[in-house]
Design a protein around this motif. Structure first.
Motif, mmCIF file in Angstrom:
data_model
loop_
_atom_site.group_PDB
_atom_site.id
_atom_site.type_symbol
_atom_site.label_atom_id
_atom_site.label_comp_id
_atom_site.label_asym_id
_atom_site.label_seq_id
_atom_site.Cartn_x
_atom_site.Cartn_y
_atom_site.Cartn_z
ATOM 1 N N ARG A 71 0.553 -0.995 -0.160
ATOM 2 C CA ARG A 71 -0.083 0.141 0.273
ATOM 3 C C ARG A 71 0.296 1.075 -0.071
ATOM 4 N NH1 ARG A 71 -4.525 -2.496 -1.234
ATOM 5 N NH2 ARG A 71 -6.197 -0.789 -0.994
ATOM 6 N N ASP A 72 2.296 1.080 0.065
ATOM 7 C CA ASP A 72 3.153 2.263 0.484
ATOM 8 C C ASP A 72 3.764 3.194 -1.213
ATOM 9 O OD1 ASP A 72 4.549 0.013 -0.579
ATOM 10 O OD2 ASP A 72 6.124 0.677 0.957
ATOM 11 N N ARG A 73 3.615 1.996 -1.980
ATOM 12 C CA ARG A 73 3.444 2.579 -2.986
ATOM 13 C C ARG A 73 2.894 3.260 -4.138
ATOM 14 N NH1 ARG A 73 8.605 3.852 -5.072
ATOM 15 N NH2 ARG A 73 7.536 3.658 -7.302
ATOM 16 N N GLY A 74 2.932 4.259 -5.234
ATOM 17 C CA GLY A 74 2.035 4.758 -5.906
ATOM 18 C C GLY A 74 1.601 3.439 -6.835
ATOM 19 N N ARG A 75 -0.007 3.564 -7.522
ATOM 20 C CA ARG A 75 -0.137 3.154 -8.910
ATOM 21 C C ARG A 75 -0.720 4.198 -10.077
ATOM 22 N NH1 ARG A 75 2.416 -1.840 -8.315
ATOM 23 N NH2 ARG A 75 0.638 -2.269 -10.234
ATOM 24 N N VAL A 76 -0.589 3.482 -10.916
ATOM 25 C CA VAL A 76 -0.753 4.174 -12.006
ATOM 26 C C VAL A 76 -2.316 2.431 -13.118
ATOM 27 C CG1 VAL A 76 -0.853 5.053 -13.956
ATOM 28 C CG2 VAL A 76 1.199 5.703 -12.560
ATOM 29 N N ASP A 77 -3.016 3.103 -13.477
ATOM 30 C CA ASP A 77 -3.898 2.524 -13.948
ATOM 31 C C ASP A 77 -3.680 3.174 -15.741
ATOM 32 O OD1 ASP A 77 -6.053 1.234 -12.378
ATOM 33 O OD2 ASP A 77 -7.029 3.077 -11.791
ATOM 34 N N ALA A 78 -3.393 2.163 -16.672
ATOM 35 C CA ALA A 78 -3.780 1.827 -17.863
ATOM 36 C C ALA A 78 -4.515 0.856 -18.872
ATOM 37 C CB ALA A 78 -2.208 1.564 -18.741
ATOM 38 N N TRP A 79 -5.492 1.393 -19.793
ATOM 39 C CA TRP A 79 -6.491 1.052 -20.302
ATOM 40 C C TRP A 79 -5.830 1.211 -22.125
ATOM 41 C CZ3 TRP A 79 -7.547 4.007 -16.141
ATOM 42 C CH2 TRP A 79 -8.621 3.439 -15.016
ATOM 43 N N ILE A 80 -6.163 -0.347 -22.194
ATOM 44 C CA ILE A 80 -6.126 -1.028 -23.985
ATOM 45 C C ILE A 80 -6.532 -1.105 -24.782
ATOM 46 C CG2 ILE A 80 -4.687 -2.619 -25.318
ATOM 47 C CD1 ILE A 80 -3.039 -3.025 -22.304
ATOM 48 N N GLU A 81 -7.283 -0.493 -25.586
ATOM 49 C CA GLU A 81 -7.935 -0.549 -26.585
ATOM 50 C C GLU A 81 -7.482 -2.138 -27.891
ATOM 51 O OE1 GLU A 81 -10.903 3.013 -27.695
ATOM 52 O OE2 GLU A 81 -9.496 2.487 -29.207
ATOM 53 N N VAL A 82 -8.106 -2.183 -28.211
ATOM 54 C CA VAL A 82 -7.538 -3.782 -29.058
ATOM 55 C C VAL A 82 -7.620 -4.150 -30.742
ATOM 56 C CG1 VAL A 82 -7.401 -6.363 -29.940
ATOM 57 C CG2 VAL A 82 -8.081 -5.367 -27.542
ATOM 58 N N ASP A 83 -6.716 -3.689 -31.021
ATOM 59 C CA ASP A 83 -6.967 -3.604 -32.855
ATOM 60 C C ASP A 83 -7.164 -4.695 -33.628
ATOM 61 O OD1 ASP A 83 -6.576 -0.090 -32.247
ATOM 62 O OD2 ASP A 83 -4.682 -0.491 -31.930
ATOM 63 N N ALA A 84 -6.188 -6.316 -32.938
ATOM 64 C CA ALA A 84 -6.328 -7.269 -33.311
ATOM 65 C C ALA A 84 -6.079 -8.631 -33.157
ATOM 66 C CB ALA A 84 -5.006 -7.104 -35.263
ATOM 67 N N ILE A 85 -6.402 -9.375 -33.035
ATOM 68 C CA ILE A 85 -6.568 -10.490 -32.020
ATOM 69 C C ILE A 85 -6.273 -11.450 -33.217
ATOM 70 C CG2 ILE A 85 -7.761 -9.674 -30.356
ATOM 71 C CD1 ILE A 85 -10.046 -11.421 -31.570
ATOM 72 N N HIS A 86 -5.651 -12.607 -32.597
ATOM 73 C CA HIS A 86 -5.028 -13.910 -33.245
ATOM 74 C C HIS A 86 -5.293 -14.870 -32.323
ATOM 75 C CE1 HIS A 86 -3.460 -12.269 -37.510
ATOM 76 N NE2 HIS A 86 -3.058 -11.436 -36.244
ATOM 77 N N GLY A 87 -6.195 -16.121 -32.511
ATOM 78 C CA GLY A 87 -6.273 -17.192 -31.319
ATOM 79 C C GLY A 87 -5.348 -17.850 -31.916
#
Lengths: 142, 142
Positions: free
Chosen positions: A112-128
């Protein structure tokens, strides 16, 4: 490139707390990959980083990322995502990392003693691969 | 950047048939990562691909790659490698893919009707996490 809608089988894989790696690009273009927790958030991928991570700067410089999510039941099945970091925001109350920690560990994030940062990713291509049925053979062979 | 010598603890992790991902760069610089078999070969990393893989062309265009190797005993421990593909060679008798297949599955590679290509990666930088002791906390958190 417009973001894509995720197919149901990929969505099902991404909904689980699977092992994953994320690749960001250094300013000179060298890719660097690390293991990461991730969470499917609508059609975006949510990740969270310690505020001191160099790849935060790299993502601000070049938002292009790659993710590979391995099926915890057997990494023969995995999905590759190409995307872009479209949002970066401080996580002052640790709500973001706690959400990820609960998903992976069932409890709040311990540190709990470190700053955190969120990020969100938009997906352009997928390969399964593997059970996702878009490639033949033992795909991890390469 | 000269290639580095791998420390013993990293070498020990890399010697096991662990899950791994490799990232290559498309011509426009977009990173793409996939799961891969790999084999430690001296201080180089040996991988092998189906002859039809797009990333073979990408590696010829830009040899820079990233690998992340997850400890099969728990992906909390993992190692990130930055490197360059320094050699690419056809694998006409499938000796390369068989070597990898034996390492991962204990037997020869099943599919014999596709051309395969070997590649070797020189490592320029490593970062260890978890039990490799170079980072604090649950590193997969980010």
């Amino acid at each position: 490139m417009p973001p894509i809608t995720l197919p149901d089988d990929v969505r099902a894989l991404l909904a689980k707390p699977n092992p994953a790696t994320i690749t960001a690009l250094k300013p000179d273009g060298q890719p660097v990959s690390v293991a990461t927790w991730y969470l499917l958030d609508g059609d975006r991928i949510h990740v969270n980083m310690d505020e001191g991570r160099a790849r935060l700067d790299w993502m601000r410089n070049d938002p292009r990322v790659a993710l590979t999510v391995l099926d915890q039941a057997g990494w023969y099945t995995h999905v590759s995502l190409q995307g872009r970091v479209v949002e970066i925001a401080d996580d002052p109350d640790l709500a973001g990392i706690d959400r990820l920690a609960r998903h992976y560990t069932g409890r709040e994030y311990r540190r709990r003693d470190r700053g955190r940062v969120d990020a969100w990713i938009e997906v352009d291509a997928i390969h399964g691969w593997g059970d996702l049925g878009r490639a033949a053979g033992r795909s991890a062979a390469g």
